[in-house]
Design a protein around this motif. Structure first.
Motif, PDB file in Angstrom:
ATOM      1  N   LYS A   4       0.853  -1.183   0.000  1.00 22.78           N
ATOM      2  CA  LYS A   4       0.000   0.000   0.000  1.00 22.78           C
ATOM      3  C   LYS A   4       0.895   1.241   0.000  1.00 22.78           C
ATOM      4  O   LYS A   4       1.885   1.279   0.736  1.00 22.78           O
ATOM      5  N   ILE A   5       0.541   2.221  -0.814  1.00 19.94           N
ATOM      6  CA  ILE A   5       1.331   3.457  -0.886  1.00 19.94           C
ATOM      7  C   ILE A   5       0.805   4.469   0.120  1.00 19.94           C
ATOM      8  O   ILE A   5      -0.393   4.764   0.155  1.00 19.94           O
ATOM      9  N   ASN A   6       1.714   4.998   0.935  1.00 15.57           N
ATOM     10  CA  ASN A   6       1.359   6.060   1.874  1.00 15.57           C
ATOM     11  C   ASN A   6       1.219   7.368   1.090  1.00 15.57           C
ATOM     12  O   ASN A   6       2.202   7.926   0.600  1.00 15.57           O
ATOM     13  N   ALA A   7      -0.005   7.850   0.942  1.00  4.77           N
ATOM     14  CA  ALA A   7      -0.286   9.019   0.120  1.00  4.77           C
ATOM     15  C   ALA A   7       0.406  10.275   0.645  1.00  4.77           C
ATOM     16  O   ALA A   7       0.698  11.191  -0.119  1.00  4.77           O
ATOM     17  N   ASP A   8       0.671  10.326   1.928  1.00  6.41           N
ATOM     18  CA  ASP A   8       1.332  11.503   2.501  1.00  6.41           C
ATOM     19  C   ASP A   8       2.807  11.575   2.100  1.00  6.41           C
ATOM     20  O   ASP A   8       3.407  12.638   2.132  1.00  6.41           O
ATOM     21  N   GLU A   9       3.378  10.438   1.729  1.00  5.24           N
ATOM     22  CA  GLU A   9       4.793  10.399   1.369  1.00  5.24           C
ATOM     23  C   GLU A   9       5.014  10.440  -0.144  1.00  5.24           C
ATOM     24  O   GLU A   9       6.062  10.880  -0.609  1.00  5.24           O
ATOM     25  N   CYS A  10       4.057   9.937  -0.912  1.00  4.94           N
ATOM     26  CA  CYS A  10       4.220   9.803  -2.365  1.00  4.94           C
ATOM     27  C   CYS A  10       4.377  11.173  -3.031  1.00  4.94           C
ATOM     28  O   CYS A  10       3.577  12.073  -2.799  1.00  4.94           O
ATOM     29  N   ILE A  11       5.408  11.302  -3.893  1.00 10.81           N
ATOM     30  CA  ILE A  11       5.635  12.537  -4.646  1.00 10.81           C
ATOM     31  C   ILE A  11       5.217  12.380  -6.109  1.00 10.81           C
ATOM     32  O   ILE A  11       5.558  13.208  -6.953  1.00 10.81           O
ATOM     33  N   ALA A  12       4.478  11.300  -6.398  1.00 12.67           N
ATOM     34  CA  ALA A  12       3.896  11.071  -7.730  1.00 12.67           C
ATOM     35  C   ALA A  12       4.938  11.075  -8.850  1.00 12.67           C
ATOM     36  O   ALA A  12       4.704  11.628  -9.920  1.00 12.67           O
ATOM     37  N   CYS A  13       6.062  10.422  -8.614  1.00  8.29           N
ATOM     38  CA  CYS A  13       7.126  10.396  -9.629  1.00  8.29           C
ATOM     39  C   CYS A  13       6.858   9.355 -10.713  1.00  8.29           C
ATOM     40  O   CYS A  13       7.402   9.444 -11.805  1.00  8.29           O
ATOM     41  N   ALA A  45       8.471  -0.864  -3.650  1.00  7.75           N
ATOM     42  CA  ALA A  45       9.156  -0.379  -2.445  1.00  7.75           C
ATOM     43  C   ALA A  45      10.644  -0.207  -2.710  1.00  7.75           C
ATOM     44  O   ALA A  45      11.265   0.753  -2.247  1.00  7.75           O
ATOM     45  N   ASP A  46      11.225  -1.121  -3.488  1.00  2.00           N
ATOM     46  CA  ASP A  46      12.649  -1.033  -3.799  1.00  2.00           C
ATOM     47  C   ASP A  46      12.941   0.167  -4.708  1.00  2.00           C
ATOM     48  O   ASP A  46      14.021   0.757  -4.628  1.00  2.00           O
ATOM     49  N   THR A  47      11.994   0.511  -5.574  1.00  2.00           N
ATOM     50  CA  THR A  47      12.189   1.572  -6.576  1.00  2.00           C
ATOM     51  C   THR A  47      11.888   2.960  -6.039  1.00  2.00           C
ATOM     52  O   THR A  47      12.498   3.929  -6.457  1.00  2.00           O
ATOM     53  N   CYS A  48      10.957   3.055  -5.131  1.00  2.00           N
ATOM     54  CA  CYS A  48      10.462   4.362  -4.674  1.00  2.00           C
ATOM     55  C   CYS A  48      11.563   5.183  -3.988  1.00  2.00           C
ATOM     56  O   CYS A  48      12.204   4.700  -3.052  1.00  2.00           O
ATOM     57  N   PRO A  49      11.747   6.445  -4.416  1.00  2.00           N
ATOM     58  CA  PRO A  49      12.793   7.288  -3.826  1.00  2.00           C
ATOM     59  C   PRO A  49      12.481   7.768  -2.415  1.00  2.00           C
ATOM     60  O   PRO A  49      13.382   8.242  -1.725  1.00  2.00           O
ATOM     61  N   VAL A  50      11.208   7.658  -2.013  1.00  2.00           N
ATOM     62  CA  VAL A  50      10.841   8.172  -0.684  1.00  2.00           C
ATOM     63  C   VAL A  50      10.281   7.095   0.246  1.00  2.00           C
ATOM     64  O   VAL A  50       9.807   7.389   1.348  1.00  2.00           O
ATOM     65  N   GLY A  51      10.290   5.837  -0.190  1.00  2.00           N
ATOM     66  CA  GLY A  51       9.843   4.752   0.690  1.00  2.00           C
ATOM     67  C   GLY A  51       8.356   4.725   0.964  1.00  2.00           C
ATOM     68  O   GLY A  51       7.924   4.237   2.009  1.00  2.00           O
ATOM     69  N   ALA A  52       7.558   5.232   0.025  1.00  2.00           N
ATOM     70  CA  ALA A  52       6.115   5.324   0.275  1.00  2.00           C
ATOM     71  C   ALA A  52       5.360   4.003   0.231  1.00  2.00           C
ATOM     72  O   ALA A  52       4.394   3.824   0.968  1.00  2.00           O
ATOM     73  N   PRO A  53       5.765   3.036  -0.620  1.00  2.00           N
ATOM     74  CA  PRO A  53       5.019   1.754  -0.612  1.00  2.00           C
ATOM     75  C   PRO A  53       5.424   0.913   0.614  1.00  2.00           C
ATOM     76  O   PRO A  53       6.611   0.727   0.886  1.00  2.00           O
ATOM     77  N   LYS A  54       4.424   0.440   1.318  1.00  2.00           N
ATOM     78  CA  LYS A  54       4.665  -0.340   2.545  1.00  2.00           C
ATOM     79  C   LYS A  54       4.037  -1.725   2.404  1.00  2.00           C
ATOM     80  O   LYS A  54       2.930  -1.856   1.893  1.00  2.00           O
ATOM     81  N   ALA A  55       4.710  -2.726   2.935  1.00  2.00           N
ATOM     82  CA  ALA A  55       4.125  -4.054   3.015  1.00  2.00           C
ATOM     83  C   ALA A  55       3.051  -4.022   4.084  1.00  2.00           C
ATOM     84  O   ALA A  55       3.251  -3.480   5.165  1.00  2.00           O
ATOM     85  N   GLU A  56       1.899  -4.578   3.780  1.00  2.00           N
ATOM     86  CA  GLU A  56       0.792  -4.576   4.743  1.00  2.00           C
ATOM     87  C   GLU A  56       0.777  -5.858   5.540  1.00  2.00           C
ATOM     88  O   GLU A  56       1.113  -6.901   5.016  1.00  2.00           O
TER      89      GLU A  56
END
Ligand code: SF4
Ligand code: SF4
Length: 56
Positions: A4-13, A45-56
């Motif tokens: 799940k992507i944490n919307a508060d962290e995602c920079i929509a890259c 999660a490995d690709t995201c520059p800000v760590g927004a995707p989290k394992a649930e």
């Protein structure tokens, strides 16, 4: 389970959507994962520059 992507962290890259093998990630102000498609591979999660995707 699904990631799940944490919307508060995602920079929509868009990097996660480009790398998802099952096209489970949709664009938006924050990107989001369709839990019914996600195969829990962890690539987003490995690709995201800000760590927004989290394992649930
Ligand atoms: Fe796609 Fe894998 Fe991320 Fe699930 S964990 S959204 S399958 S890249
Ligand atoms: Fe958002 Fe991270 Fe995906 Fe970029 S890689 S769109 S910051 S979740």
């Amino acid at each position: 389970m699904a990631y799940k992507i944490n919307a508060d962290e995602c920079i929509a890259c868009g990097a996660c959507a480009d790398g998802c093998p099952v096209e489970a990630i949709s664009a938006g102000d924050a990107y989001s994962i369709d839990a019914s498609k996600c195969i829990d591979c962890g690539a987003c999660a490995d690709t995201c520059p800000v760590g927004a995707p989290k394992a649930e």
